[in-house]
Motif scaffolding. Structure first.
Motif, PDB file in Angstrom:
ATOM      1  N   LYS A   1       0.829  -1.209   0.000  1.00 20.96           N
ATOM      2  CA  LYS A   1       0.000   0.000   0.000  1.00 20.96           C
ATOM      3  C   LYS A   1       0.860   1.254   0.000  1.00 20.96           C
ATOM      4  CE  LYS A   1      -4.123  -1.942   2.152  1.00 20.96           C
ATOM      5  NZ  LYS A   1      -5.040  -1.880   3.296  1.00 20.96           N
ATOM      6  N   LEU A   2       1.943   1.246   0.769  1.00 17.81           N
ATOM      7  CA  LEU A   2       2.848   2.397   0.777  1.00 17.81           C
ATOM      8  C   LEU A   2       3.498   2.598  -0.586  1.00 17.81           C
ATOM      9  CD1 LEU A   2       4.655   1.968   4.213  1.00 17.81           C
ATOM     10  CD2 LEU A   2       3.080   3.795   3.555  1.00 17.81           C
TER      11      LEU A   2
ATOM     12  N   LYS B   1       0.974   4.077  -2.981  1.00 15.27           N
ATOM     13  CA  LYS B   1       0.774   5.504  -2.715  1.00 15.27           C
ATOM     14  C   LYS B   1       1.932   6.324  -3.269  1.00 15.27           C
ATOM     15  CE  LYS B   1      -0.413   8.762   0.908  1.00 15.27           C
ATOM     16  NZ  LYS B   1      -0.735   8.946   2.320  1.00 15.27           N
TER      17      LYS B   1
ATOM     18  N   GLY C   1       1.579   6.242  -7.106  1.00 13.58           N
ATOM     19  CA  GLY C   1       0.290   6.611  -7.696  1.00 13.58           C
ATOM     20  C   GLY C   1      -0.381   5.465  -8.427  1.00 13.58           C
TER      21      GLY C   1
ATOM     22  N   TYR D   1      -1.959   1.085  -7.769  1.00 10.95           N
ATOM     23  CA  TYR D   1      -2.911   0.316  -6.970  1.00 10.95           C
ATOM     24  C   TYR D   1      -2.322  -1.035  -6.628  1.00 10.95           C
ATOM     25  CZ  TYR D   1      -3.757  -1.698 -11.567  1.00 10.95           C
ATOM     26  OH  TYR D   1      -3.588  -2.294 -12.785  1.00 10.95           O
TER      27      TYR D   1
ATOM     28  N   TYR E   1      -6.897   1.385  -4.971  1.00 13.33           N
ATOM     29  CA  TYR E   1      -6.057   2.500  -5.365  1.00 13.33           C
ATOM     30  C   TYR E   1      -5.469   3.187  -4.148  1.00 13.33           C
ATOM     31  CZ  TYR E   1      -7.702   1.856 -10.087  1.00 13.33           C
ATOM     32  OH  TYR E   1      -7.962   1.324 -11.318  1.00 13.33           O
ATOM     33  N   TYR E   2      -4.409   3.943  -4.366  1.00 12.35           N
ATOM     34  CA  TYR E   2      -3.685   4.600  -3.269  1.00 12.35           C
ATOM     35  C   TYR E   2      -4.549   5.572  -2.482  1.00 12.35           C
ATOM     36  CZ  TYR E   2      -3.339   8.610  -6.402  1.00 12.35           C
ATOM     37  OH  TYR E   2      -3.637   9.662  -7.230  1.00 12.35           O
ATOM     38  N   ASN E   3      -5.636   6.056  -3.091  1.00 13.69           N
ATOM     39  CA  ASN E   3      -6.517   7.000  -2.385  1.00 13.69           C
ATOM     40  C   ASN E   3      -7.625   6.293  -1.597  1.00 13.69           C
ATOM     41  OD1 ASN E   3      -8.179   6.130  -4.409  1.00 13.69           O
ATOM     42  ND2 ASN E   3      -8.460   8.114  -5.366  1.00 13.69           N
ATOM     43  N   GLY E   4      -7.633   4.954  -1.612  1.00  7.82           N
ATOM     44  CA  GLY E   4      -8.601   4.195  -0.832  1.00  7.82           C
ATOM     45  C   GLY E   4      -9.765   3.647  -1.633  1.00  7.82           C
TER      46      GLY E   4
END
Length: 58
Positions: free
Chosen positions: A19-20, A23, A26, A28, A42-45
């Motif tokens: 996940k890091l 992020k 940019g 997933y 995706y990195y934004n949740g």
């Protein structure tokens, strides 16, 4: 020493690291839910189910 708990911890840490990385780049991660559904997170949740149409065929 409980090997199952150690393995579960390593799996969780690997997912956290993925996940890091997603992020930072940019992008997933892709994983299978407890219900058996494959999803992209995706990195934004945002979580999006992967459909057969999303999978390229060789």
């Amino acid at each position: 020493m409980n090997q199952i708990k150690d393995l579960q911890k390593l799996i969780r840490l690997t997912g956290d690291r993925a996940k890091l990385d997603a992020k930072a780049n940019g992008t997933y991660i892709v994983y299978k839910t407890k219900d058996g559904q494959i999803v992209k997170e995706y990195y934004n949740g945002d979580v999006v189910p992967v459909s057969e149409e999303d999978v390229p065929h060789a």
